[in-house]
Scaffold this motif. Structure first.
Motif, PDB file in Angstrom:
ATOM      1  N   GLY A  17       0.804  -1.212   0.000  1.00  0.00           N
ATOM      2  CA  GLY A  17       0.000   0.000   0.000  1.00  0.00           C
ATOM      3  C   GLY A  17       0.837   1.261   0.000  1.00  0.00           C
ATOM      4  N   ASP A  18       0.160   2.378   0.200  1.00  0.00           N
ATOM      5  CA  ASP A  18       0.808   3.684   0.123  1.00  0.00           C
ATOM      6  C   ASP A  18       1.240   4.238   1.475  1.00  0.00           C
ATOM      7  OD1 ASP A  18       0.502   3.748  -2.630  1.00  0.00           O
ATOM      8  OD2 ASP A  18      -1.484   4.668  -2.501  1.00  0.00           O
ATOM      9  N   HIS A  19       0.862   3.604   2.568  1.00  0.00           N
ATOM     10  CA  HIS A  19       1.220   4.107   3.897  1.00  0.00           C
ATOM     11  C   HIS A  19       2.657   3.757   4.223  1.00  0.00           C
ATOM     12  CE1 HIS A  19      -2.912   5.178   4.613  1.00  0.00           C
ATOM     13  NE2 HIS A  19      -3.309   3.933   4.391  1.00  0.00           N
ATOM     14  N   GLU A  20       3.415   4.749   4.667  1.00  0.00           N
ATOM     15  CA  GLU A  20       4.820   4.517   4.992  1.00  0.00           C
ATOM     16  C   GLU A  20       4.947   3.487   6.105  1.00  0.00           C
ATOM     17  OE1 GLU A  20       8.751   6.896   6.562  1.00  0.00           O
ATOM     18  OE2 GLU A  20       7.117   8.046   5.696  1.00  0.00           O
ATOM     19  N   GLY A  21       5.757   2.479   5.878  1.00  0.00           N
ATOM     20  CA  GLY A  21       5.988   1.455   6.880  1.00  0.00           C
ATOM     21  C   GLY A  21       4.987   0.314   6.869  1.00  0.00           C
ATOM     22  N   ALA A  22       3.916   0.440   6.080  1.00  0.00           N
ATOM     23  CA  ALA A  22       2.914  -0.625   6.026  1.00  0.00           C
ATOM     24  C   ALA A  22       3.434  -1.763   5.160  1.00  0.00           C
ATOM     25  CB  ALA A  22       1.602  -0.097   5.455  1.00  0.00           C
ATOM     26  N   GLY A  23       3.259  -2.968   5.648  1.00  0.00           N
ATOM     27  CA  GLY A  23       3.698  -4.120   4.875  1.00  0.00           C
ATOM     28  C   GLY A  23       4.047  -5.282   5.763  1.00  0.00           C
ATOM     29  N   GLY A  24       4.970  -6.079   5.283  1.00  0.00           N
ATOM     30  CA  GLY A  24       5.358  -7.268   6.020  1.00  0.00           C
ATOM     31  C   GLY A  24       6.855  -7.396   6.129  1.00  0.00           C
ATOM     32  N   LEU A  25       7.278  -8.194   7.088  1.00  0.00           N
ATOM     33  CA  LEU A  25       8.685  -8.539   7.239  1.00  0.00           C
ATOM     34  C   LEU A  25       8.807 -10.029   6.978  1.00  0.00           C
ATOM     35  CD1 LEU A  25       9.674  -6.584  10.471  1.00  0.00           C
ATOM     36  CD2 LEU A  25      10.260  -6.028   8.112  1.00  0.00           C
ATOM     37  N   LEU A  26       9.742 -10.392   6.120  1.00  0.00           N
ATOM     38  CA  LEU A  26       9.971 -11.791   5.783  1.00  0.00           C
ATOM     39  C   LEU A  26      11.356 -12.175   6.289  1.00  0.00           C
ATOM     40  CD1 LEU A  26       8.262 -10.337   3.403  1.00  0.00           C
ATOM     41  CD2 LEU A  26       8.511 -12.533   2.307  1.00  0.00           C
ATOM     42  N   ALA A  27      11.425 -13.287   7.004  1.00  0.00           N
ATOM     43  CA  ALA A  27      12.705 -13.754   7.532  1.00  0.00           C
ATOM     44  C   ALA A  27      12.753 -15.267   7.479  1.00  0.00           C
ATOM     45  CB  ALA A  27      12.910 -13.284   8.964  1.00  0.00           C
ATOM     46  N   GLN A  28      13.888 -15.785   7.080  1.00  0.00           N
ATOM     47  CA  GLN A  28      14.092 -17.230   7.088  1.00  0.00           C
ATOM     48  C   GLN A  28      14.550 -17.630   8.484  1.00  0.00           C
ATOM     49  OE1 GLN A  28      17.068 -18.632   4.394  1.00  0.00           O
ATOM     50  NE2 GLN A  28      16.971 -20.715   5.163  1.00  0.00           N
ATOM     51  N   VAL A  29      13.939 -18.674   9.015  1.00  0.00           N
ATOM     52  CA  VAL A  29      14.269 -19.157  10.352  1.00  0.00           C
ATOM     53  C   VAL A  29      14.697 -20.614  10.240  1.00  0.00           C
ATOM     54  CG1 VAL A  29      13.386 -19.533  12.683  1.00  0.00           C
ATOM     55  CG2 VAL A  29      12.557 -17.584  11.343  1.00  0.00           C
ATOM     56  N   GLN A  30      15.747 -20.966  10.973  1.00  0.00           N
ATOM     57  CA  GLN A  30      16.221 -22.346  10.968  1.00  0.00           C
ATOM     58  C   GLN A  30      16.388 -22.800  12.411  1.00  0.00           C
ATOM     59  OE1 GLN A  30      20.260 -23.165   9.533  1.00  0.00           O
ATOM     60  NE2 GLN A  30      19.386 -24.895   8.415  1.00  0.00           N
ATOM     61  N   SER A  31      15.823 -23.955  12.732  1.00  0.00           N
ATOM     62  CA  SER A  31      15.953 -24.531  14.061  1.00  0.00           C
ATOM     63  C   SER A  31      17.363 -25.073  14.245  1.00  0.00           C
ATOM     64  CB  SER A  31      14.936 -25.655  14.259  1.00  0.00           C
ATOM     65  OG  SER A  31      15.243 -26.381  15.438  1.00  0.00           O
ATOM     66  N   GLY A  32      18.010 -24.672  15.318  1.00  0.00           N
ATOM     67  CA  GLY A  32      19.329 -25.191  15.624  1.00  0.00           C
ATOM     68  C   GLY A  32      19.285 -26.627  16.130  1.00  0.00           C
ATOM     69  N   ILE A  33      18.105 -27.086  16.512  1.00  0.00           N
ATOM     70  CA  ILE A  33      17.954 -28.444  17.036  1.00  0.00           C
ATOM     71  C   ILE A  33      17.596 -29.427  15.924  1.00  0.00           C
ATOM     72  CG2 ILE A  33      16.610 -29.904  18.601  1.00  0.00           C
ATOM     73  CD1 ILE A  33      16.293 -27.358  20.354  1.00  0.00           C
ATOM     74  N   THR A  34      16.560 -29.100  15.156  1.00  0.00           N
ATOM     75  CA  THR A  34      16.081 -30.031  14.124  1.00  0.00           C
ATOM     76  C   THR A  34      16.616 -29.721  12.738  1.00  0.00           C
ATOM     77  OG1 THR A  34      14.122 -28.721  13.612  1.00  0.00           O
ATOM     78  CG2 THR A  34      13.922 -30.350  15.386  1.00  0.00           C
ATOM     79  N   GLY A  35      17.065 -28.475  12.512  1.00  0.00           N
ATOM     80  CA  GLY A  35      17.527 -28.068  11.190  1.00  0.00           C
ATOM     81  C   GLY A  35      16.401 -27.691  10.250  1.00  0.00           C
ATOM     82  N   ASP A  36      15.149 -27.751  10.743  1.00  0.00           N
ATOM     83  CA  ASP A  36      14.004 -27.379   9.907  1.00  0.00           C
ATOM     84  C   ASP A  36      14.057 -25.904   9.550  1.00  0.00           C
ATOM     85  OD1 ASP A  36      13.048 -29.958  10.089  1.00  0.00           O
ATOM     86  OD2 ASP A  36      11.652 -29.496  11.720  1.00  0.00           O
ATOM     87  N   ASN A  37      13.613 -25.566   8.332  1.00  0.00           N
ATOM     88  CA  ASN A  37      13.580 -24.187   7.831  1.00  0.00           C
ATOM     89  C   ASN A  37      12.147 -23.739   7.622  1.00  0.00           C
ATOM     90  OD1 ASN A  37      16.399 -23.408   7.141  1.00  0.00           O
ATOM     91  ND2 ASN A  37      16.295 -25.242   5.879  1.00  0.00           N
ATOM     92  N   PHE A  38      11.883 -22.461   7.885  1.00  0.00           N
ATOM     93  CA  PHE A  38      10.607 -21.884   7.484  1.00  0.00           C
ATOM     94  C   PHE A  38      10.784 -20.398   7.237  1.00  0.00           C
ATOM     95  CE2 PHE A  38      10.407 -21.711  12.138  1.00  0.00           C
ATOM     96  CZ  PHE A  38       9.934 -20.431  12.397  1.00  0.00           C
ATOM     97  N   LEU A  39       9.888 -19.860   6.448  1.00  0.00           N
ATOM     98  CA  LEU A  39       9.838 -18.428   6.174  1.00  0.00           C
ATOM     99  C   LEU A  39       8.802 -17.836   7.117  1.00  0.00           C
ATOM    100  CD1 LEU A  39      10.679 -16.013   4.344  1.00  0.00           C
ATOM    101  CD2 LEU A  39       8.695 -16.583   2.934  1.00  0.00           C
ATOM    102  N   ALA A  40       9.219 -16.925   7.995  1.00  0.00           N
ATOM    103  CA  ALA A  40       8.309 -16.259   8.923  1.00  0.00           C
ATOM    104  C   ALA A  40       7.853 -14.946   8.297  1.00  0.00           C
ATOM    105  CB  ALA A  40       9.002 -15.995  10.251  1.00  0.00           C
ATOM    106  N   ILE A  41       6.543 -14.732   8.282  1.00  0.00           N
ATOM    107  CA  ILE A  41       5.966 -13.512   7.714  1.00  0.00           C
ATOM    108  C   ILE A  41       5.259 -12.761   8.838  1.00  0.00           C
ATOM    109  CG2 ILE A  41       4.381 -12.562   5.996  1.00  0.00           C
ATOM    110  CD1 ILE A  41       4.758 -15.296   4.496  1.00  0.00           C
ATOM    111  N   SER A  42       5.717 -11.540   9.106  1.00  0.00           N
ATOM    112  CA  SER A  42       5.155 -10.720  10.177  1.00  0.00           C
ATOM    113  C   SER A  42       4.577  -9.437   9.609  1.00  0.00           C
ATOM    114  CB  SER A  42       6.239 -10.368  11.205  1.00  0.00           C
ATOM    115  OG  SER A  42       6.787 -11.532  11.763  1.00  0.00           O
TER     116      SER A  42
END
Length: 66
Positions: free
Chosen positions: A10-35
């Motif tokens: 959108g047009d509002h400053e700062g509006a949107g999402g944050l995308l980050a890749q997360v990896q478990s140090g225990i299982t090694g599983d990966n996921f993309l976190a969307i906030s």
């Protein structure tokens, strides 16, 4: 956790999402976190679980496709 990437929405400053890749140090599983930038402290609004190994990258980037 990788460096989050800002995805504007959108047009509002700062509006949107944050995308980050997360990896478990225990299982090694990966996921993309969307906030949502309006409520980052509430945790991710969605997680995309990756079925294949993706190397963790600490620097994000955003590319506009024309």
């Amino acid at each position: 956790m990788s460096e989050p990437v800002f995805a504007p929405n959108g047009d509002h400053e700062g509006a949107g999402g944050l995308l980050a890749q997360v990896q478990s140090g225990i299982t090694g599983d990966n996921f993309l976190a969307i906030s949502d930038t309006a409520s980052v402290s509430g945790g991710p609004v969605a997680k995309v679980h990756l079925t294949r190994y993706v190397p963790l990258c600490f620097h994000g980037y955003w590319s506009v496709q024309n």
